[in-house]
Design an enzyme around this catalytic site. Sequence first.
Site, PDB file in Angstrom:
ATOM      1  N   ASP A   1       0.841  -1.000   0.036  1.00 40.10           N
ATOM      2  CA  ASP A   1       0.041  -0.044   0.024  1.00 40.10           C
ATOM      3  C   ASP A   1       0.871   1.252   0.057  1.00 40.10           C
ATOM      4  O   ASP A   1       1.984   1.032   0.537  1.00 40.10           O
ATOM      5  CB  ASP A   1      -0.874   0.069   1.263  1.00 40.10           C
ATOM      6  CG  ASP A   1      -2.024   0.849   1.112  1.00 40.10           C
ATOM      7  OD1 ASP A   1      -3.364   0.241   0.975  1.00 40.10           O
ATOM      8  OD2 ASP A   1      -2.034   2.040   0.891  1.00 40.10           O
TER       9      ASP A   1
ATOM     10  N   THR B   1     -13.718  -3.849  -7.834  1.00 44.52           N
ATOM     11  CA  THR B   1     -14.764  -3.734  -8.641  1.00 44.52           C
ATOM     12  C   THR B   1     -14.787  -2.721  -9.877  1.00 44.52           C
ATOM     13  O   THR B   1     -14.584  -1.722  -9.549  1.00 44.52           O
ATOM     14  CB  THR B   1     -15.927  -3.292  -7.870  1.00 44.52           C
ATOM     15  OG1 THR B   1     -16.103  -4.477  -6.769  1.00 44.52           O
ATOM     16  CG2 THR B   1     -17.344  -3.417  -8.698  1.00 44.52           C
TER      17      THR B   1
ATOM     18  N   GLU C   1     -14.623  -9.965  -6.429  1.00 45.82           N
ATOM     19  CA  GLU C   1     -15.006 -10.422  -4.855  1.00 45.82           C
ATOM     20  C   GLU C   1     -16.085 -10.391  -4.671  1.00 45.82           C
ATOM     21  O   GLU C   1     -16.705  -9.431  -4.884  1.00 45.82           O
ATOM     22  CB  GLU C   1     -13.967 -10.091  -3.906  1.00 45.82           C
ATOM     23  CG  GLU C   1     -14.007  -8.343  -3.712  1.00 45.82           C
ATOM     24  CD  GLU C   1     -14.994  -7.881  -2.794  1.00 45.82           C
ATOM     25  OE1 GLU C   1     -15.315  -8.876  -1.946  1.00 45.82           O
ATOM     26  OE2 GLU C   1     -15.255  -6.919  -3.123  1.00 45.82           O
TER      27      GLU C   1
ATOM     28  N   LYS D   1     -20.135  -9.480 -11.366  1.00 46.53           N
ATOM     29  CA  LYS D   1     -19.997  -8.578 -10.132  1.00 46.53           C
ATOM     30  C   LYS D   1     -21.065  -7.287  -9.990  1.00 46.53           C
ATOM     31  O   LYS D   1     -21.898  -7.455  -8.972  1.00 46.53           O
ATOM     32  CB  LYS D   1     -18.709  -7.930 -10.113  1.00 46.53           C
ATOM     33  CG  LYS D   1     -18.458  -7.114  -8.961  1.00 46.53           C
ATOM     34  CD  LYS D   1     -18.357  -7.812  -7.638  1.00 46.53           C
ATOM     35  CE  LYS D   1     -18.513  -6.683  -6.440  1.00 46.53           C
ATOM     36  NZ  LYS D   1     -18.314  -7.448  -5.199  1.00 46.53           N
TER      37      LYS D   1
ATOM     38  N   ALA E   1     -36.423  -6.259   5.667  1.00 48.08           N
ATOM     39  CA  ALA E   1     -36.803  -4.879   5.345  1.00 48.08           C
ATOM     40  C   ALA E   1     -35.947  -4.093   6.256  1.00 48.08           C
ATOM     41  O   ALA E   1     -35.770  -4.492   7.388  1.00 48.08           O
ATOM     42  CB  ALA E   1     -38.278  -4.771   5.597  1.00 48.08           C
TER      43      ALA E   1
ATOM     44  N   CYS F   1     -20.360  -0.664  -1.152  1.00 53.22           N
ATOM     45  CA  CYS F   1     -20.740  -1.340  -2.317  1.00 53.22           C
ATOM     46  C   CYS F   1     -21.964  -1.146  -3.134  1.00 53.22           C
ATOM     47  O   CYS F   1     -21.849  -0.708  -4.312  1.00 53.22           O
ATOM     48  CB  CYS F   1     -20.518  -2.933  -1.953  1.00 53.22           C
ATOM     49  SG  CYS F   1     -18.828  -3.222  -1.117  1.00 53.22           S
TER      50      CYS F   1
ATOM     51  N   LYS G   1     -22.672   2.463  -4.475  1.00 53.83           N
ATOM     52  CA  LYS G   1     -21.615   2.746  -5.342  1.00 53.83           C
ATOM     53  C   LYS G   1     -21.949   1.858  -6.876  1.00 53.83           C
ATOM     54  O   LYS G   1     -21.760   2.300  -8.069  1.00 53.83           O
ATOM     55  CB  LYS G   1     -20.451   2.660  -5.026  1.00 53.83           C
ATOM     56  CG  LYS G   1     -18.979   2.558  -5.914  1.00 53.83           C
ATOM     57  CD  LYS G   1     -17.837   2.555  -5.264  1.00 53.83           C
ATOM     58  CE  LYS G   1     -17.263   1.216  -4.467  1.00 53.83           C
ATOM     59  NZ  LYS G   1     -16.877   0.234  -5.581  1.00 53.83           N
TER      60      LYS G   1
HETATM   61  C1  UGA Z   1     -22.010  -6.636  -0.518  1.00 55.50           C
HETATM   62  C2  UGA Z   1     -22.246  -7.969  -0.922  1.00 55.50           C
HETATM   63  O1  UGA Z   1     -23.263  -8.672  -0.271  1.00 55.50           O
HETATM   64  C3  UGA Z   1     -20.998  -8.881  -1.266  1.00 55.50           C
HETATM   65  O2  UGA Z   1     -21.441 -10.111  -1.827  1.00 55.50           O
HETATM   66  C4  UGA Z   1     -20.046  -8.065  -1.824  1.00 55.50           C
HETATM   67  O3  UGA Z   1     -18.857  -8.627  -2.144  1.00 55.50           O
HETATM   68  C5  UGA Z   1     -19.743  -6.572  -1.324  1.00 55.50           C
HETATM   69  O4  UGA Z   1     -21.021  -6.095  -1.325  1.00 55.50           O
HETATM   70  C6  UGA Z   1     -18.889  -6.021  -2.213  1.00 55.50           C
HETATM   71  O5  UGA Z   1     -19.332  -5.561  -3.256  1.00 55.50           O
HETATM   72  O6  UGA Z   1     -17.724  -5.719  -2.011  1.00 55.50           O
HETATM   73  P1  UGA Z   1     -21.559  -5.619   2.050  1.00 55.50           P
HETATM   74  O7  UGA Z   1     -21.958  -4.132   1.456  1.00 55.50           O
HETATM   75  O8  UGA Z   1     -20.404  -5.713   2.988  1.00 55.50           O
HETATM   76  O9  UGA Z   1     -21.530  -6.672   1.157  1.00 55.50           O
HETATM   77  O10 UGA Z   1     -22.778  -5.920   3.256  1.00 55.50           O
HETATM   78  P2  UGA Z   1     -24.376  -6.502   2.888  1.00 55.50           P
HETATM   79  O11 UGA Z   1     -24.072  -7.679   3.968  1.00 55.50           O
HETATM   80  O12 UGA Z   1     -24.606  -6.918   1.436  1.00 55.50           O
HETATM   81  O13 UGA Z   1     -25.363  -5.319   3.169  1.00 55.50           O
HETATM   82  C7  UGA Z   1     -25.338  -4.311   2.423  1.00 55.50           C
HETATM   83  C8  UGA Z   1     -26.535  -3.184   3.013  1.00 55.50           C
HETATM   84  O14 UGA Z   1     -27.660  -4.037   2.870  1.00 55.50           O
HETATM   85  C9  UGA Z   1     -26.352  -3.018   4.358  1.00 55.50           C
HETATM   86  O15 UGA Z   1     -26.787  -1.671   4.465  1.00 55.50           O
HETATM   87  C10 UGA Z   1     -27.523  -3.982   4.964  1.00 55.50           C
HETATM   88  O16 UGA Z   1     -27.937  -3.515   6.120  1.00 55.50           O
HETATM   89  C11 UGA Z   1     -28.577  -4.117   3.779  1.00 55.50           C
HETATM   90  N1  UGA Z   1     -29.371  -5.248   3.939  1.00 55.50           N
HETATM   91  C12 UGA Z   1     -29.060  -6.488   3.515  1.00 55.50           C
HETATM   92  C13 UGA Z   1     -30.688  -5.097   4.080  1.00 55.50           C
HETATM   93  O17 UGA Z   1     -31.379  -3.857   4.548  1.00 55.50           O
HETATM   94  N2  UGA Z   1     -31.478  -6.253   4.073  1.00 55.50           N
HETATM   95  C14 UGA Z   1     -31.121  -7.367   3.856  1.00 55.50           C
HETATM   96  O18 UGA Z   1     -31.858  -8.210   3.772  1.00 55.50           O
HETATM   97  C15 UGA Z   1     -29.749  -7.638   3.618  1.00 55.50           C
END
Ligand code: UGA
Length: 435
Positions: free
Chosen positions: A30, A122, A151, A207, A255, A263, A266
């Site tokens: 880095d 990404t 990923e 992705k 919900a 992620c 964006k």
């Molecule tokens: C997300 C994807 O789930 C990963 O597979 C992916 O690799 C990652 O983005 C990425 O592109 O790097 P992440 O952003 O860490 O992962 O978190 P998530 O668990 O997917 O949650 C994202 C948002 O959705 C959070 O604000 C969470 O509270 C919300 N969410 C998730 C809900 O409101 N309801 C749900 O049922 C699930």
Amino acid sequence: MRILMIGSGYVGLVSGVCFADFGHDVVCMDKDAAKIEALRAGRMPIYEPGLDALVETNVKAGRLSFTTELVESVAEADVVFIAVGTPSRRGDGHADLSYVYAAAREIAAAVKGFTVVVTKSTVPVGTGDEVERIIRETNPEADVAVVSNPEFLREGAAIEDFKRPDRIVVGLHDARAKEVMTEVYRPLYLNQAPMLFTSRRTSELIKYAANAFLALKITYINEIADLCEQVGANVQEVARGIGLDGRIGSKFLHAGPGYGGSCFPKDTLALVKTAQDHDSPIRLIETTVSINEQRKEAMARKVVRALQGDVRGKRIAILGLTFKPNTDDMRDSPAISIIRSLQDHGAQIAAYDPEGMENARKVMDNVLYAEGPYEAAEGAEAVVIVTEWNQFRALDLARLKGLMGHPVLVDLRNIYRAEEVTRHGFVYESVGRPQ
Ligand code: UGA
């Protein structure tokens, strides 16, 4: 395999340490000297469960090291992963690829012998082609194959996701690179994780298509939740009722206050832009993006309604600031918009988050950051649960009520049962469930 990770942020660091744990020799690079210094001292730049212990084990075993030096590290590597940030470009929503292209130029100048260059960041469709063009232009002698390997890690569960993936997607056009990538992922492959080889462009699109679909699924259940409130139905039961249909699946049907994080916001925006640029607009995702934006405002209005339409001068306690539990990440967290909107309505905000307060302070002032959930609730007219940290799932409701001026609990993650909360004398509001 000798692996170099360029970029030791979330993706680079987690992937690097997991590859080391598979037995590969990994160097995480880095440009941020302070970050590398901290990593060498065993301090993690992010909060991710299990990461510090895994780093320690692999550093001790001599398989993982950290550096700010790129030239020599590239020369020694069999595989160079580009895992630098691709933030939304200011103003237009396109992914900012300047860090990816800068890394490509530096790799080109330093590469020795056959090297596989893998984009893990990404990146929009066609970025791999541009990376390859840049490398060939910078150093026509370079013997490289450019590969896409997105990923799918979730923050807070990243190590588990890396070690037990649903699938590994690899986009390439070179037989030697296929051999190398198979070797890199051999431990997972032996564990029967499906490895999907596609063209580079297909892999890049997978992705975005995956993240946008998940964002769409969340947005769908959020709108069903709104309807539930109007017709007296229960969104959790609807989610279960539809999720048991194997074609729909039960995951990502919780919900809440809208999706956030580094992620989904964006990547949905970047997919919308790519699709528009190619004259093939994805209107479903355009709509998803705008519904999700409006939802955060709507959640603030829900809180205002719960306080009879007037929050001016009232203290409101916010529990949970990060975009989801088990992370310290505040990026695009719904809590930010909700708090700003409540402040615009004249409310005074006290907030608590188990891991996110340091980052929250950088993006929100005028907030009283409390020592714990009960301290935040002292003298508050309402407590609002924005993030479903385990710590908030079993609050002492009698104690909470005793601390509050006016016992209103707004549970934007549906972690409490209405009967239990109202029994303690609270006015209780949740998302998409009968009161
Ligand atoms: C997300 C994807 O789930 C990963 O597979 C992916 O690799 C990652 O983005 C990425 O592109 O790097 P992440 O952003 O860490 O992962 O978190 P998530 O668990 O997917 O949650 C994202 C948002 O959705 C959070 O604000 C969470 O509270 C919300 N969410 C998730 C809900 O409101 N309801 C749900 O049922 C699930």
